[in-house]
Design a protein around this motif. Structure first.
Motif, PDB file in Angstrom:
ATOM      1  N   VAL A  26       0.722  -1.412  -0.059  1.00 24.94           N
ATOM      2  CA  VAL A  26       0.151  -0.264   0.028  1.00 24.94           C
ATOM      3  C   VAL A  26       1.333   1.394   0.327  1.00 24.94           C
ATOM      4  O   VAL A  26       0.811   2.268  -0.166  1.00 24.94           O
ATOM      5  CB  VAL A  26      -0.947  -0.229   1.179  1.00 24.94           C
ATOM      6  CG1 VAL A  26      -1.480   1.684   1.718  1.00 24.94           C
ATOM      7  CG2 VAL A  26      -1.863  -0.875   1.097  1.00 24.94           C
ATOM      8  N   LYS A  27       1.922   1.145   0.484  1.00 26.15           N
ATOM      9  CA  LYS A  27       2.826   2.394   0.568  1.00 26.15           C
ATOM     10  C   LYS A  27       3.198   2.392  -0.757  1.00 26.15           C
ATOM     11  O   LYS A  27       3.810   4.040  -1.283  1.00 26.15           O
ATOM     12  CB  LYS A  27       4.153   2.312   1.153  1.00 26.15           C
ATOM     13  CG  LYS A  27       4.866   1.339   0.581  1.00 26.15           C
ATOM     14  CD  LYS A  27       6.433   1.353   1.293  1.00 26.15           C
ATOM     15  CE  LYS A  27       7.368   0.904   1.075  1.00 26.15           C
ATOM     16  NZ  LYS A  27       7.427  -0.744   1.393  1.00 26.15           N
ATOM     17  N   ALA A  45       1.869  -1.355   6.344  1.00 21.69           N
ATOM     18  CA  ALA A  45       2.688  -1.247   6.849  1.00 21.69           C
ATOM     19  C   ALA A  45       2.680   0.312   7.889  1.00 21.69           C
ATOM     20  O   ALA A  45       3.217   0.811   8.579  1.00 21.69           O
ATOM     21  CB  ALA A  45       4.020  -0.764   6.538  1.00 21.69           C
ATOM     22  N   SER A  46       1.170   0.530   8.486  1.00 18.17           N
ATOM     23  CA  SER A  46       0.551   1.278   9.599  1.00 18.17           C
ATOM     24  C   SER A  46      -0.204   1.300   9.798  1.00 18.17           C
ATOM     25  O   SER A  46      -1.419   0.841   8.666  1.00 18.17           O
ATOM     26  CB  SER A  46       1.287   2.719   9.148  1.00 18.17           C
ATOM     27  OG  SER A  46       0.482   3.833   8.222  1.00 18.17           O
ATOM     28  N   ALA A  86       3.819   4.798  -8.857  1.00 20.10           N
ATOM     29  CA  ALA A  86       4.434   3.758  -7.699  1.00 20.10           C
ATOM     30  C   ALA A  86       5.164   5.391  -6.743  1.00 20.10           C
ATOM     31  O   ALA A  86       5.875   5.340  -7.720  1.00 20.10           O
ATOM     32  CB  ALA A  86       4.470   2.904  -7.360  1.00 20.10           C
ATOM     33  N   TYR A  87       4.433   5.776  -5.775  1.00 21.93           N
ATOM     34  CA  TYR A  87       6.177   6.112  -4.547  1.00 21.93           C
ATOM     35  C   TYR A  87       6.180   7.478  -5.370  1.00 21.93           C
ATOM     36  O   TYR A  87       6.797   8.310  -4.433  1.00 21.93           O
ATOM     37  CB  TYR A  87       7.313   5.755  -4.775  1.00 21.93           C
ATOM     38  CG  TYR A  87       7.082   4.188  -4.428  1.00 21.93           C
ATOM     39  CD1 TYR A  87       7.010   4.244  -3.161  1.00 21.93           C
ATOM     40  CD2 TYR A  87       6.926   3.696  -4.990  1.00 21.93           C
ATOM     41  CE1 TYR A  87       7.018   2.861  -2.453  1.00 21.93           C
ATOM     42  CE2 TYR A  87       7.177   1.770  -4.790  1.00 21.93           C
ATOM     43  CZ  TYR A  87       7.284   1.789  -3.121  1.00 21.93           C
ATOM     44  OH  TYR A  87       7.253   0.598  -2.845  1.00 21.93           O
ATOM     45  N   ASN A 147       1.859  10.025  -2.902  1.00 23.26           N
ATOM     46  CA  ASN A 147       2.438  10.361  -1.321  1.00 23.26           C
ATOM     47  C   ASN A 147       3.156  12.054  -1.748  1.00 23.26           C
ATOM     48  O   ASN A 147       4.754  11.901  -1.429  1.00 23.26           O
ATOM     49  CB  ASN A 147       3.507   9.552  -0.421  1.00 23.26           C
ATOM     50  CG  ASN A 147       4.274   8.948  -1.291  1.00 23.26           C
ATOM     51  OD1 ASN A 147       3.948   8.014  -2.587  1.00 23.26           O
ATOM     52  ND2 ASN A 147       5.577   8.437  -0.822  1.00 23.26           N
ATOM     53  N   PRO A 148       2.552  13.085  -1.681  1.00 19.38           N
ATOM     54  CA  PRO A 148       3.527  13.969  -1.232  1.00 19.38           C
ATOM     55  C   PRO A 148       3.676  14.743  -0.434  1.00 19.38           C
ATOM     56  O   PRO A 148       3.480  14.549   0.896  1.00 19.38           O
ATOM     57  CB  PRO A 148       2.016  14.669  -2.195  1.00 19.38           C
ATOM     58  CG  PRO A 148       1.411  14.645  -1.349  1.00 19.38           C
ATOM     59  CD  PRO A 148       1.716  12.840  -1.178  1.00 19.38           C
ATOM     60  N   PHE A 149       5.285  15.011  -0.539  1.00 25.79           N
ATOM     61  CA  PHE A 149       5.890  16.640   0.460  1.00 25.79           C
ATOM     62  C   PHE A 149       5.141  17.777   0.681  1.00 25.79           C
ATOM     63  O   PHE A 149       5.192  18.287  -0.153  1.00 25.79           O
ATOM     64  CB  PHE A 149       7.042  15.877   0.166  1.00 25.79           C
ATOM     65  CG  PHE A 149       8.033  16.654   0.650  1.00 25.79           C
ATOM     66  CD1 PHE A 149       7.942  16.986   1.444  1.00 25.79           C
ATOM     67  CD2 PHE A 149       9.316  17.568  -0.074  1.00 25.79           C
ATOM     68  CE1 PHE A 149       9.571  17.680   2.278  1.00 25.79           C
ATOM     69  CE2 PHE A 149      10.369  18.249   0.345  1.00 25.79           C
ATOM     70  CZ  PHE A 149      10.357  17.547   1.840  1.00 25.79           C
TER      71      PHE A 149
END
Ligand SMILES: *Cc1c(COP(=O)(O)O)cnc(C)c1O
Length: 430
Positions: A59-60, A81-82, A383-384, A388-390
């Motif tokens: 999922v990450k 993982a969380s 993916a990645y 998952n923005p910063f």
């Protein structure tokens, strides 16, 4: 239609519909569902049909709930993982027995939640094993529980992505003095440990290294089962980490090659004695998505051509901070989405909007001469990247759109994540 032609169709439709817009939405990401479907089918067919196999998506790699729901419909499970990823997987409709929880830092609360739900769990270390022992003693759980082993077979090209080196932070190091025996005894003392897990690493780990790590896992399970006198370990979770090709258009990942390497390097994996869990992330979605951004300005500085675009560290964090390990292909399109001619190219840098000098998605790259209003596409970023923005510079989170091609190759969009319109503020002033 070439892959560039396909992206051009998508960009033409996206600019037409304002999904990409120079002012309102100068940055957006796309996931090509037809390509994802073919790739997932390819994965499922690559593994022997007579084995019980759960392909859990990591999922990450892309934690957007609508993306996860589509992957579930395609027959995948979920690796989380969380607590947040677990919640996303449940919201996407995965049933607990199709979710695998891996994390080296599971809190008491996370462990209790997972064990109550019946989510499968891979324990990272002996201290965590003791916590799990205490919880299941009080309240038996339907979770399938295993331990993550570090087979210590070595590292790949990208140190930060390698998890089976001598000093990796994950799992129990099988080759450290006394550890193998201590781990076997832990299994024998806790017959509810029915799984074993390893994940050798992500991008940059060659297939034979992954095969070697998986072989160590199988050897370990065989040894436990022999010593236990029954088939205690029934499921082997072999992790993910199949590298993808960031250099060419190759819409299908090399799952068949991966399975061939495992057949050769870890033949007992396919003996039928074990059910198999996989945890692929990047190889499911990376090449099936791309990011598009408008060029805002172009300039020449010290003889260097630079295009300033809206795609930078906020969505390509790894590429910006580790440009050598994570290079991206870039394509140039006109403002209406037509691919720009490759006849007149210029060596240029492609920069992002963030306020630091290193915010460059490409350096010294030969590309069609970019002008303001053009669109650059960052390829292989399903993916990645945008998922998952910063939050640097309080830049807005871009929209992510699923694309389906209708029979006449007209793209239809579905929202995987709404574009953020209001700025994100850390704190509101009094
Ligand atoms: C990151 C990770 C994966 C997925 O790795 P990919 O390279 O995206 O396939 C699988 N399992 C674990 C435990 C991970 O940490």
């Amino acid at each position: 239609m070439s892959d560039t032609g396909r992206r051009s169709r998508i960009l033409q439709a996206a600019t037409d519909r304002g999904i990409l817009h120079p002012e309102r939405a100068p940055l957006a990401a796309f996931v090509d569902w037809e390509r994802v479907t073919l790739n997932v089918e390819h994965l499922m067919h690559a593994f022997p049909a007579d084995l019980s196999t759960l392909h859990a998506f990591a999922v990450k790699a892309n934690s957007l709930v609508p993306v996860l729901a589509r992957l579930r419909e395609l027959g995948m499970g979920a690796e989380v993982a969380s607590d947040g990823e677990l919640t996303a997987a449940l919201q996407a409709g995965f049933t607990p027995e199709r979710i695998v929880f891996d994390s080296p830092a599971k809190s008491w609360q996370e462990l209790r939640r997972a064990l109550e739900l019946g989510v499968s769990l891979n324990i990272d270390n002996f201290q965590e094993l003791e916590r799990v022992r205490q919880i299941v003693k009080e309240r038996p759980s339907t979770s399938e529980i295993g331990i993550r082993l570090n087979p210590q077979v070595g590292t790949g090209d990208i140190a930060a992505m390698s998890t089976a080196g001598v000093h990796s932070k994950f799992g129990i190091p099988l080759e450290d003095p006394g550890m193998r025996e201590r781990l076997i005894e832990a299994y024998l003392a806790h017959p509810w440990l029915r799984r074993a897990h390893t994940h050798v690493g992500s991008q940059g780990c060659p297939l034979p290294l992954i095969g070697q790590g998986v072989n160590e896992l199988v050897r370990f399970a065989d040894e436990v089962n022999t010593r236990a006198g029954f088939a205690q370990i029934q499921t082997l979770d072999i992790g993910g980490g199949l590298p993808v090709d960031f250099k060419t258009d190759a819409p299908l990942s090399a799952f068949d090659e991966y399975v061939a390497v495992l057949g050769e390097g870890a033949p007992r994996l396919f003996s039928g004695d074990y059910a198999i869990v996989t945890e692929f992330g990047r190889s499911i979605l990376a090449k099936q998505g791309f990011i598009a951004a408008y060029v805002e300005y172009t300039k020449q500085v010290g003889g260097r051509d630079i295009a300033i675009t809206h795609a930078g560290a906020q969505i390509a964090t790894r590429t910006i901070f580790m440009p050598v390990a994570w290079p991206l292909r870039i394509e140039a399109f006109s403002q209406s989405g037509d691919a720009k001619s490759l006849e007149h190219t210029v060596v240029q840098d492609v920069a992002g909007p963030c306020c630091f000098a290193g915010d460059l998605v490409a350096r010294g790259r030969e590309l069609p001469a970019l002008v303001p209003g053009d669109i650059v596409a960052l390829l292989d970023t399903g993916a990645y990247y945008a998922s998952n923005p910063f939050a640097y510079n309080s830049l807005p989170v871009p929209g992510v759109y699923g694309v389906s091609m209708t029979a006449n190759a007209a793209p239809e969009f579905s929202v995987m994540r709404e574009a953020q319109l209001e700025p994100y503020l850390e704190a509101t002033a009094e």
